[in-house]
Design a protein around this motif. Sequence first.
Motif, PDB file in Angstrom:
ATOM      1  N   ALA A   1     -39.396  -3.620   5.468  1.00 33.85           N
ATOM      2  CA  ALA A   1     -40.557  -4.075   4.968  1.00 33.85           C
ATOM      3  C   ALA A   1     -39.199  -5.343   4.195  1.00 33.85           C
ATOM      4  O   ALA A   1     -40.519  -6.645   3.819  1.00 33.85           O
ATOM      5  CB  ALA A   1     -40.617  -3.089   3.809  1.00 33.85           C
ATOM      6  N   GLN A   2     -38.279  -5.283   3.966  1.00 35.93           N
ATOM      7  CA  GLN A   2     -37.517  -5.873   3.637  1.00 35.93           C
ATOM      8  C   GLN A   2     -37.405  -6.789   4.622  1.00 35.93           C
ATOM      9  O   GLN A   2     -36.845  -8.281   4.048  1.00 35.93           O
ATOM     10  CB  GLN A   2     -36.414  -5.644   2.809  1.00 35.93           C
ATOM     11  CG  GLN A   2     -34.987  -6.872   1.749  1.00 35.93           C
ATOM     12  CD  GLN A   2     -33.947  -6.215   2.379  1.00 35.93           C
ATOM     13  OE1 GLN A   2     -33.375  -4.893   0.614  1.00 35.93           O
ATOM     14  NE2 GLN A   2     -32.568  -6.364   2.058  1.00 35.93           N
ATOM     15  N   LYS A   3     -37.141  -6.665   5.522  1.00 39.13           N
ATOM     16  CA  LYS A   3     -36.573  -7.635   6.543  1.00 39.13           C
ATOM     17  C   LYS A   3     -37.830  -8.702   6.915  1.00 39.13           C
ATOM     18  O   LYS A   3     -38.033 -10.404   7.198  1.00 39.13           O
ATOM     19  CB  LYS A   3     -36.246  -7.142   7.688  1.00 39.13           C
ATOM     20  CG  LYS A   3     -36.018  -8.191   9.123  1.00 39.13           C
ATOM     21  CD  LYS A   3     -35.676  -7.340   9.874  1.00 39.13           C
ATOM     22  CE  LYS A   3     -36.161  -7.766  11.514  1.00 39.13           C
ATOM     23  NZ  LYS A   3     -36.087  -7.412  13.214  1.00 39.13           N
ATOM     24  N   LEU A   4     -38.972  -8.397   6.629  1.00 43.96           N
ATOM     25  CA  LEU A   4     -41.326  -8.920   7.243  1.00 43.96           C
ATOM     26  C   LEU A   4     -40.772  -9.785   5.682  1.00 43.96           C
ATOM     27  O   LEU A   4     -40.947 -10.734   6.069  1.00 43.96           O
ATOM     28  CB  LEU A   4     -41.791  -7.759   7.372  1.00 43.96           C
ATOM     29  CG  LEU A   4     -43.305  -8.413   7.497  1.00 43.96           C
ATOM     30  CD1 LEU A   4     -43.266  -9.470   8.447  1.00 43.96           C
ATOM     31  CD2 LEU A   4     -44.141  -6.886   6.851  1.00 43.96           C
ATOM     32  N   LEU A   5     -40.587  -9.822   4.574  1.00 46.34           N
ATOM     33  CA  LEU A   5     -41.128  -9.764   3.427  1.00 46.34           C
ATOM     34  C   LEU A   5     -39.847 -11.096   3.089  1.00 46.34           C
ATOM     35  O   LEU A   5     -40.572 -12.384   3.147  1.00 46.34           O
ATOM     36  CB  LEU A   5     -40.842  -9.147   1.943  1.00 46.34           C
ATOM     37  CG  LEU A   5     -41.732  -7.905   1.621  1.00 46.34           C
ATOM     38  CD1 LEU A   5     -42.001  -6.855   1.310  1.00 46.34           C
ATOM     39  CD2 LEU A   5     -42.989  -8.597   2.221  1.00 46.34           C
ATOM     40  N   SER A   6     -39.129 -10.876   3.403  1.00 44.33           N
ATOM     41  CA  SER A   6     -37.832 -11.596   3.068  1.00 44.33           C
ATOM     42  C   SER A   6     -37.774 -13.052   4.224  1.00 44.33           C
ATOM     43  O   SER A   6     -37.697 -14.484   3.900  1.00 44.33           O
ATOM     44  CB  SER A   6     -36.460 -11.235   3.499  1.00 44.33           C
ATOM     45  OG  SER A   6     -35.659 -10.682   2.741  1.00 44.33           O
ATOM     46  N   ARG A   7     -38.853 -12.882   5.643  1.00 47.69           N
ATOM     47  CA  ARG A   7     -38.716 -13.871   5.775  1.00 47.69           C
ATOM     48  C   ARG A   7     -40.094 -14.753   6.260  1.00 47.69           C
ATOM     49  O   ARG A   7     -40.002 -15.474   5.848  1.00 47.69           O
ATOM     50  CB  ARG A   7     -39.124 -13.442   7.313  1.00 47.69           C
ATOM     51  CG  ARG A   7     -37.669 -12.892   7.878  1.00 47.69           C
ATOM     52  CD  ARG A   7     -37.647 -12.506   9.702  1.00 47.69           C
ATOM     53  NE  ARG A   7     -37.952 -14.395  10.127  1.00 47.69           N
ATOM     54  CZ  ARG A   7     -37.786 -14.427  11.889  1.00 47.69           C
ATOM     55  NH1 ARG A   7     -38.412 -12.917  12.486  1.00 47.69           N
ATOM     56  NH2 ARG A   7     -39.177 -14.779  12.254  1.00 47.69           N
TER      57      ARG A   7
ATOM     58  N   THR B   1     -40.639  -8.727  13.846  1.00 46.58           N
ATOM     59  CA  THR B   1     -40.990  -7.707  13.227  1.00 46.58           C
ATOM     60  C   THR B   1     -41.636  -6.509  13.333  1.00 46.58           C
ATOM     61  O   THR B   1     -40.535  -5.308  12.741  1.00 46.58           O
ATOM     62  CB  THR B   1     -40.892  -8.309  11.222  1.00 46.58           C
ATOM     63  OG1 THR B   1     -40.361  -9.374  11.297  1.00 46.58           O
ATOM     64  CG2 THR B   1     -39.851  -7.357  10.483  1.00 46.58           C
ATOM     65  N   LEU B   2     -42.549  -6.285  13.608  1.00 47.03           N
ATOM     66  CA  LEU B   2     -43.823  -4.971  13.899  1.00 47.03           C
ATOM     67  C   LEU B   2     -43.620  -5.152  14.819  1.00 47.03           C
ATOM     68  O   LEU B   2     -45.032  -5.245  15.255  1.00 47.03           O
ATOM     69  CB  LEU B   2     -44.465  -5.423  12.830  1.00 47.03           C
ATOM     70  CG  LEU B   2     -44.505  -6.099  11.828  1.00 47.03           C
ATOM     71  CD1 LEU B   2     -45.673  -5.658  10.794  1.00 47.03           C
ATOM     72  CD2 LEU B   2     -44.097  -5.038  10.279  1.00 47.03           C
TER      73      LEU B   2
END
Length: 165
Positions: free
Chosen positions: A25-31, A106-107
């Motif tokens: 979630a952090q990786k996706l949201l940060s991007r 990411t997913l």
Amino acid sequence: MPQDAQKEAVQIEIFPKRLLFPETAQKLLSRIVELEGIERMVILGEKLPAYVPSGPATGLPVEHRERKVIKVGDEVFELTVQVGRIRLELGSRDLIEQIREICDETLPFGYILREGLFFPKKPTVTDYAKLGPDADEKLLGMTDPKQRARLEGLTVIGRKDEEER
């Protein structure tokens, strides 16, 4: 929001085929937050209570491995839900393909990206009760009707205007 921006604004939902771990979630949201033109974002999912709500262990702390502190942009906050959906309001339709590329990277287990109306355009009864009659349009539909406090648990992530820097 100006009339022209409202016409151009588009709302999308990212629905991963699995619940996201905090790291994902952090990786996706940060991007996503790095993109210019993200107007609003809401993270939805199953609630991760901090304390046992009922039963013989009522009031004892719950140790969820998914309830972690993450950093998105310049904001650090604790995930209180296991991320199952992400709703976004975009300033332009052009961002959809960029978000699709980020999701593809990411997913790897898949996701559904759909366009629709996910944020209200006018204040709801809950918005009026929690935010008052002169509520900021960016906060409409952003509060949880089940939460007792007005803006408890709401983290606002956004870019600072030039004057604020």
